[in-house]
Design a protein around this motif. Structure first.
Motif: not given
Length: 342
Positions: A48-68
């Motif tokens: 949850e984004d504490p600034n907007s209180l909106k839920p954020v998409t939950c990543p999965n380890l089986l998905d491709p990497a998005e960060k280094y």
């Protein structure tokens, strides 16, 4: 002479009774654990984004990497030690990102059912650094360090995934030592592969490698300062680890370990132990899946405030390890491990 012989017999009988009692306690505790159906926590976390209180998409380890890189920090009642460790960690990550525009990161804090202000502290850092860079996983109740790390790993986005303790005992900049060695091993792996392989297949995230931070270089000094019985029990501890996981890694218990995404998929989908000593199972699984392991010396300093009382007690440390080794060996024959392709 007769008195001495009688005293000797009494001591032998007493030692035998103690050994039998200890063996029975270990076997009983192991079978209780084996038939305890308290499963892993599989309910997906909600970021949850504490600034907007909106839920954020939950990543999965089986998905491709998005960060280094992803840094996973398990926290249980760490209200006081967590802020200092997070300040040091995020200052380092921001400075590195400023120098290298291709460097991207995230810090995943896993609150393992804390009863103090750990959750509040963690969300304060989310507000300061945004939910894109800092995220919090709430487990609800205490499940153990192994489960907290597993959960954080399963919902991370990095090509490289680093687990580190909330006390800041190891300098976060030492991650570069592990990172450089992983890249060196990956380069050798690439050279052994078909030169026609695609660039995607040769990405660092797709080469299974594990790097273990080590305090083994500090052992000589520790032996000189510890009492003899603690050294004796520590040798017993290392012997049991050797029997459980085999040779190769001198310090299995250092909380500073890095994995490529491909290695993390194989390890953390299959890991069974949820609390202390899960590190030994990680070594065991690396050998089972033929994942290359590297052990690298890191800077480490003891931070007061350990939450694991049995780890500080050498007698209980050996006792719990024996239970978990028997538990692990018994599960190996009855559990089908999953093979996950990079």
């Amino acid at each position: 002479m007769g008195f001495i012989w009688t005293l000797f017999e009494f001591v032998v009988v007493l030692a035998a009774v103690f050994a039998l009692g200890l063996g029975a306690a270990i076997v009983l505790a192991t079978f209780r654990r084996k038939y305890n159906h308290d499963c892993h926590v599989e309910a997906p976390p909600v970021f949850e984004d504490p600034n907007s209180l909106k839920p954020v998409t939950c990543p999965n380890l089986l998905d491709p990497a998005e960060k280094y890189i992803s840094l996973i920090i398990p926290a249980y009642n760490e209200e006081h030690r967590l802020p200092g460790a997070l300040d040091e960690t995020l200052n380092y990550l921001q400075e590195r990102a400023a120098r290298d525009k291709s460097f991207s990161y995230e810090v995943v804090i896993v609150d393992d059912g804390s009863a103090d202000g750990t959750k509040r502290v963690a969300f304060d850092f989310v507000k300061r650094y945004t939910v894109e860079n800092v995220r919090v996983v709430l487990l609800g109740r205490n499940h153990g360090k192994g489960e907290a790390i597993r959960k954080g790993m399963l919902h991370s986005r990095g090509e490289l995934l680093l687990m580190l303790d909330a006390d800041g005992a190891t300098k976060v900049s030492d991650l570069e030592k592990l990172e450089n060695q992983i890249h060196a091993v990956a380069l050798k792996e690439r050279q052994l592969r078909d030169s026609s392989a695609s660039d995607l297949a040769l990405r660092i995230s797709n080469v299974p490698i594990a790097a273990f931070g080590s305090r083994a270089h500090l052992e000589e000094k520790a032996l000189a300062t510890r009492k003899w019985y603690r050294n004796f029990l520590m040798k017993g501890f290392h012997l049991v680890v050797l029997l459980a996981a085999g040779p190769g890694i001198k310090d299995t218990q250092c909380g500073f370990k890095m994995f490529t995404r491909a290695a993390a998929r194989k390890l953390f989908i299959n890991i069974r132990l949820k609390r202390w000593c899960f590190d030994v199972e990680l070594v065991y699984l690396c050998k089972l899946f033929h994942i290359p392991m590297i052990e690298i010396s890191v800077n480490w300093s003891e931070i007061p405030g350990s939450k694991n009382w049995h780890v500080e007690n050498p007698f209980m440390k050996l006792y719990y390890l024996l239970i978990k080794v028997i538990d692990l060996k018994s599960k190996t024959g009855s559990v089908a491990y999953l093979t996950v392709n990079p």
